[in-house]
Design an enzyme around this catalytic site. Structure first.
Site, PDB file in Angstrom:
ATOM      1  N   CYS A  89       0.769  -1.214  -0.033  1.00 56.30           N
ATOM      2  CA  CYS A  89       0.080   0.146   0.038  1.00 56.30           C
ATOM      3  C   CYS A  89       0.906   1.261   0.027  1.00 56.30           C
ATOM      4  O   CYS A  89       0.703   2.085   0.911  1.00 56.30           O
ATOM      5  CB  CYS A  89      -1.008   0.021   1.041  1.00 56.30           C
TER       6      CYS A  89
ATOM      7  N   TYR B  45      21.480  -8.736  -1.149  1.00 58.65           N
ATOM      8  CA  TYR B  45      20.905  -7.652  -0.419  1.00 58.65           C
ATOM      9  C   TYR B  45      19.394  -7.552  -1.095  1.00 58.65           C
ATOM     10  O   TYR B  45      18.968  -6.747  -1.161  1.00 58.65           O
ATOM     11  CB  TYR B  45      21.570  -6.376  -0.900  1.00 58.65           C
TER      12      TYR B  45
END
Length: 406
Positions: free
Chosen positions: A328, A356
């Protein structure tokens, strides 16, 4: 690995899913070792912050790798994975003296990067072997967030503070056994690396009993077709010759240390996500997947580009898509990228997802973290299970009933 293998793993273990190719990790380790084969004493310490799954640590340990760690928790994981303490290198930044003391008690190699802690530690523990991290003031790296050797970086002791540093060492009579630098990640120009190496060589002359020089890493890997990468073989020829000459000049055979992370695991990683929805707007076709920057933050954080392919329809006609997540917030992985025609339910594969990526994953929006699979000897091995609601609630403590009732 082939696309059909990845599709099968997504079907077997569900999505989103991280997959790592053990053979690629091994080939990268051997490539670096071969490039510096003319150095008599070479040590490779895997920078485990790139990917810290215990199974990956064990795989690299079996190949002879040491570990580069940046926290006491990483040290503990390394010990849990079977590494001997003398194979673990600890390079923290901004941590307390208390943490460094706790790690020191574990017997690992301490690397200190600021004058204050150096003086405090040296005063209390003058006999403990210590490495010093130098900031060479060389700007290198593909992004400001991963360029750590420039003049405004928080990392390392400025090379211009060398006289002050030497005075602390002399006053405390501490035992300095190594000098370390790390200029940044995604280094394109090996001449920049070699220039920084000369600064390290000059700094090393101020210390008489060194055992090793640590040149960090930051080697760039290709992220797309025809992408530039660090020429490891050329760097190996030039730096090996210069390092051997320095050892002769220094009067002692030193160990050359590298601490690669991305170089070893980036290209070995694949992130698989299912397409939830294909959404046509007035100007854009969105492919919305069952993941977001909670699982793969690098494109949003660094602006990095991960090659995306539709492994469910690899030979389909290419169209332009913007690949977005389910968070969101705006979480865009690619804008108007050419990808084989996508249908809902297809599996998209993000390349270079070994470094990463999972290690920076979070539970943002209360989403679960993905599973991880190691592809080895033609088979997939589950090395981390998908999280569940129980994992999400594990350390949360509800209010007592009486308080909640009020």
């Amino acid at each position: 690995m082939q696309s059909k293998d990845l599709v099968h793993l997504a079907q077997q273990y569900g999505s989103p899913l991280y997959v790592y190719d053990a053979e690629k990790i091994k080939s990268q380790y051997n490539r670096l070792s071969k490039a510096f084969s003319k150095v008599n004493k070479l040590r490779i310490n895997y920078a485990m912050k790139a990917l810290s799954n215990v199974a990956i640590l064990q795989l690299l340990r079996e190949m002879g790798s040491g570990l580069d760690t940046v926290s006491i928790q990483e040290v503990m994981l390394g010990l849990h994975a079977g590494y001997e303490p003398d194979k673990i290198f600890y390079t923290p930044n901004g941590v307390s003296l208390e943490e460094i003391e706790e790690v020191n008690a574990m017997g690992v190699q301490i690397n200190i990067d600021n004058l204050s802690i150096l003086e405090q530690f040296g005063t209390k523990y003058p006999n403990v072997p210590v490495c010093i991290r130098i900031n060479p003031h060389v700007m290198a790296g593909g992004n400001a967030n991963i360029s750590v050797g420039h003049i405004d970086s928080k990392f390392g002791i400025s090379v211009h503070q060398l006289p002050h540093l030497v005075r602390i060492v002399e006053n405390t009579k501490m035992n300095i056994v190594g000098i370390h630098m790390h200029t940044g990640s995604d280094i394109l120009d090996i001449e920049v690396f070699l220039y920084a190496a000369e600064i390290l060589f000059d700094a090393a002359k101020s210390f008489k009993n060194l055992e090793f020089l640590d040149f960090g890493s930051g080697f760039k890997v290709p992220y797309k077709k025809d992408d530039i990468e660090t020429d490891i073989e050329e760097l190996g020829k030039k730096l090996s010759k210069r390092f051997n000459a320095f050892c002769t000049e220094y009067g002692k055979e030193l160990t050359l240390i590298f601490e690669p992370g991305k170089f070893l695991v980036s290209e070995a990683g694949f992130f698989l996500a299912k397409v939830n929805v294909v959404k046509q707007t007035t100007s854009t076709v969105f492919a919305g997947i069952d993941s977001g920057f909670n699982h793969l933050i690098r494109p949003m954080l660094y602006g990095s580009q991960h090659h995306i392919e539709n492994i469910s329809n690899p030979k389909g006609k290419e169209r332009f898509y913007s690949v977005v997540g389910y968070i969101c917030e705006t979480d865009t992985f690619a804008n108007n990228r050419r990808i084989s025609e996508i249908k809902e339910g297809d599996i998209l594969c993000f390349r270079n997802a070994g470094a990463y990526c999972f290690s920076m994953a979070s539970n943002y929006n209360s989403r679960y973290k993905p599973a991880e699979v190691l592809w080895m000897n033609g088979e997939g091995h589950l090395i981390r299970a998908h999280e569940t609601f129980e994992d999400l609630m594990k350390n949360q403590i509800p209010l007592p009933t009486a308080v909640n009732a009020e």
